[in-house]
Design an enzyme around this catalytic site. Sequence first.
Site, short mmCIF file in Angstrom:
data_model
loop_
_atom_site.label_atom_id
_atom_site.label_comp_id
_atom_site.label_asym_id
_atom_site.label_seq_id
_atom_site.Cartn_x
_atom_site.Cartn_y
_atom_site.Cartn_z
N THR A 29 -7.25 39.93 3.77
CA THR A 29 -5.86 39.48 3.92
C THR A 29 -5.43 39.49 5.38
OG1 THR A 29 -3.59 40.19 3.48
CG2 THR A 29 -5.25 41.89 3.40
N ASP A 30 -4.41 38.69 5.70
CA ASP A 30 -3.86 38.72 7.06
C ASP A 30 -3.02 39.98 7.30
OD1 ASP A 30 -1.64 38.11 5.48
OD2 ASP A 30 -1.00 36.39 6.68
N GLU A 31 -2.73 40.73 6.21
CA GLU A 31 -1.86 41.91 6.37
C GLU A 31 -2.53 43.00 7.20
OE1 GLU A 31 0.40 42.94 2.86
OE2 GLU A 31 0.17 40.92 2.05
N TYR B 125 -1.60 49.33 1.14
CA TYR B 125 -2.46 48.20 0.75
C TYR B 125 -3.23 47.66 1.95
CZ TYR B 125 -3.70 43.29 -0.13
OH TYR B 125 -4.35 42.08 -0.21
N LYS C 134 -7.29 47.56 2.84
CA LYS C 134 -8.05 46.33 3.09
C LYS C 134 -8.67 46.36 4.50
CE LYS C 134 -8.51 43.12 0.84
NZ LYS C 134 -9.48 42.76 -0.24
P1 NAD Z 1 -5.28 40.18 -8.29
O1 NAD Z 1 -4.60 41.50 -8.27
O2 NAD Z 1 -4.63 39.02 -8.97
O3 NAD Z 1 -6.74 40.32 -8.93
C1 NAD Z 1 -7.61 41.37 -8.63
C2 NAD Z 1 -8.75 41.36 -9.63
O4 NAD Z 1 -9.63 42.44 -9.32
C3 NAD Z 1 -8.29 41.56 -11.08
O5 NAD Z 1 -8.94 40.64 -11.93
C4 NAD Z 1 -8.70 43.00 -11.39
O6 NAD Z 1 -9.00 43.20 -12.76
C5 NAD Z 1 -9.94 43.15 -10.50
N1 NAD Z 1 -10.20 44.55 -10.15
C6 NAD Z 1 -9.29 45.44 -9.65
N2 NAD Z 1 -9.88 46.64 -9.49
C7 NAD Z 1 -11.18 46.49 -9.89
C8 NAD Z 1 -12.28 47.38 -9.96
N3 NAD Z 1 -12.17 48.69 -9.60
N4 NAD Z 1 -13.47 46.90 -10.42
C9 NAD Z 1 -13.59 45.61 -10.80
N5 NAD Z 1 -12.56 44.73 -10.77
C10 NAD Z 1 -11.37 45.17 -10.32
O7 NAD Z 1 -5.57 39.85 -6.75
P2 NAD Z 1 -5.57 38.45 -5.99
O8 NAD Z 1 -4.19 38.17 -5.54
O9 NAD Z 1 -6.31 37.46 -6.80
O10 NAD Z 1 -6.42 38.85 -4.70
C11 NAD Z 1 -7.85 38.74 -4.72
C12 NAD Z 1 -8.40 39.18 -3.36
O11 NAD Z 1 -7.86 38.36 -2.33
C13 NAD Z 1 -8.03 40.62 -2.99
O12 NAD Z 1 -9.14 41.20 -2.34
C14 NAD Z 1 -6.85 40.48 -2.04
O13 NAD Z 1 -6.81 41.54 -1.13
C15 NAD Z 1 -7.20 39.17 -1.35
N6 NAD Z 1 -6.03 38.39 -0.86
C16 NAD Z 1 -4.97 38.13 -1.67
C17 NAD Z 1 -3.92 37.35 -1.19
C18 NAD Z 1 -2.74 36.99 -2.06
O14 NAD Z 1 -1.78 36.37 -1.56
N7 NAD Z 1 -2.74 37.29 -3.34
C19 NAD Z 1 -3.95 36.86 0.12
C20 NAD Z 1 -5.07 37.16 0.93
C21 NAD Z 1 -6.12 37.92 0.42
P1 TYD Z 2 4.72 39.72 -2.31
O1 TYD Z 2 4.64 38.51 -3.19
O2 TYD Z 2 4.73 41.07 -2.93
O3 TYD Z 2 3.55 39.59 -1.22
P2 TYD Z 2 3.27 40.49 0.12
O4 TYD Z 2 4.12 41.70 0.09
O5 TYD Z 2 1.82 40.81 -0.02
O6 TYD Z 2 3.59 39.58 1.27
O7 TYD Z 2 6.04 39.59 -1.44
C1 TYD Z 2 6.29 38.46 -0.62
C2 TYD Z 2 7.56 38.73 0.13
O8 TYD Z 2 8.66 38.77 -0.80
C3 TYD Z 2 7.57 40.08 0.85
O9 TYD Z 2 8.27 39.95 2.08
C4 TYD Z 2 8.35 40.99 -0.09
C5 TYD Z 2 9.33 40.03 -0.75
N1 TYD Z 2 9.73 40.36 -2.15
C6 TYD Z 2 11.07 40.40 -2.50
O10 TYD Z 2 11.98 40.18 -1.67
N2 TYD Z 2 11.40 40.69 -3.79
C7 TYD Z 2 10.45 40.95 -4.75
O11 TYD Z 2 10.80 41.23 -5.91
C8 TYD Z 2 9.06 40.89 -4.38
C9 TYD Z 2 7.97 41.18 -5.38
C10 TYD Z 2 8.74 40.59 -3.05
#
Ligand code: NAD
Ligand code: TYD
Length: 353
Positions: free
Chosen positions: A132-134, A157, A161
Site C-alpha cells: 500500500t502507499d500508506e 496497519y 505493511k
Molecule cells: P481484504 O481485507 O478485502 O481481503 C484480504 C483477504 O485476505 C481476505 O480474503 C481474507 O480472508 C484474507 N486473509 C486475511 N488474513 C489471512 C490469513 N491469516 N491467512 C490467509 N488469508 C487471510 O483486503 P484488500 O482490500 O483486498 O487488500 C488486499 C491486499 O492489497 C492487502 O495486502 C492490502 O494491504 C493491499 N492494498 C489494499 C488497498 C485497498 O485500497 N484496499 C490498497 C493498496 C494495497
Molecule cells: P478507508 O476506506 O478506511 O481507507 P484508508 O483509511 O485505508 O484510506 O477510508 C478512506 C478515507 O475515508 C479515510 O480518510 C478515512 C475516511 N472515512 C470516513 O470519513 N468515514 C468512514 O466511515 C470511513 C470508513 C472512512
Amino acid sequence: MEKAILITGGAGFIGSHVVQLFVEKYPQYRIVNLDCLTYAGNLENLKAVEHAANYFFEKVDILDVPALEDVFQRHGITDVIHLAAESHVDRSISDPLAFVRTNVIGTVNLLNVAKAFWAEALAEHLFYHVSTDEVYGSLHDGGFFTETTPYDPQSPYSASKASSDHFVRAYANTYKMRTVISNCSNNYGPNQFPEKLIPLCIHNIKQGKPLPIYGKGENVRDWLYVVDHARAIDVVFHQGKTGETYNIGGFNEWQNIAIVRLLCQKMDEKLGQAPGTSEQLITFVKDRAGHDLRYAIDATKIQQELGWEPSLQFEEGISLTIDWYLANEEWLERVTSGAYQAYYEAHYMKGEA
Ligand code: NAD
Ligand code: TYD
C-alpha cells in the site's frame, strides 16, 4: 501447466479481481487461491471462475506453516502473488496484534516456505508482494509519493505493511530471492467489504442511514478502480524488474467530503430521489486517531517503464461501482448479515465426511 501461481487473499476485495483476471486470461497457468476466509474473505466474489479447470481453492491460514508447505508441494507452486492481509485501518487501531500476526508473521512464513520449496532454483521463481502507499506516511506540503520516498508509516496497519515490505526486501538481499513489490493507492469497486468509505456510503444511502465523515472530511485519498489495480498487478508480475518497486495510483485525488457528495448526487439520480436527499445524511463524527491527511501517488515509473495506466475516469468508475452494488443487493445483504460465511460449507464441503 506453464506456471502454478499461488495468489494469497484471493477471496478478498482486490484478490478476487486478480484471481479472476489470471484464471480467465491465462488458462495455461494453474491458479491457486489460498485464503483462510476471515470476515473479509468471500468466495461468492469468485462465482465467475469457481468451476474453471485452472482454478483451485485452498482454505489455509498463512500462519499455518505445515499447511502452507503442503499447498506448495501438492500444486508445485512456481510463483507467489501475496495479497492476504488484514486491511482496515480502523480495525488496526483497535487490534494491532491481529495485523502483526497476519501481515508481518504471515508474510515471513510465506517467504520461508517459498524459499525452502524453491531452494535449488530461487532465481527461477518470483515472490510478488502487494502493498500500500500508506507505508510512506502522510503528505502535508504538496508533492507525491515516489518509489524512493522514505517509509514513515503512521497507523498500526501501515506499520505492519511497511514491516512486511522490509522483510521481502531483506529476503531478496540476504537470500537472493526474486521479489517485486507494488504500493498502490486506495482502491474502490465491486466486492469491497462495506466497512470502507465508498461501499459504506453506498450501503448507508440505500438504507437512509447516516454517512459518517471523520473530522472535517478534508483528508485526501488517491482513488483507483480495482480492475485497474488488477491489470497493473498482471503487468508487474509479467514485466516488472526483479528487486524493483512500482507505485500504482489513479492520478485521482479527492477530499473525502467531495467523494461523499458525489456519491450522494449519483445515488439520488439512480434511485430517482430529489437532488439533495442523500446529502442530508452526511454526519461529521469524531476523527480517526492519527488520521493521515493526504496520500498521493506518482505513478510515472509504472506508466513509463511498463506502459500501464488507469483505463477508467473516476466518475465512470464510481458509476459502475454504484450500479454493481445496486444490482447485487443480495451480495450486500449476505455480507452485512454474515450469511456469506456459510458459502464455503455449502459449496466446498459437499460430500466430505
Ligand atoms: P481484504 O481485507 O478485502 O481481503 C484480504 C483477504 O485476505 C481476505 O480474503 C481474507 O480472508 C484474507 N486473509 C486475511 N488474513 C489471512 C490469513 N491469516 N491467512 C490467509 N488469508 C487471510 O483486503 P484488500 O482490500 O483486498 O487488500 C488486499 C491486499 O492489497 C492487502 O495486502 C492490502 O494491504 C493491499 N492494498 C489494499 C488497498 C485497498 O485500497 N484496499 C490498497 C493498496 C494495497
Ligand atoms: P478507508 O476506506 O478506511 O481507507 P484508508 O483509511 O485505508 O484510506 O477510508 C478512506 C478515507 O475515508 C479515510 O480518510 C478515512 C475516511 N472515512 C470516513 O470519513 N468515514 C468512514 O466511515 C470511513 C470508513 C472512512
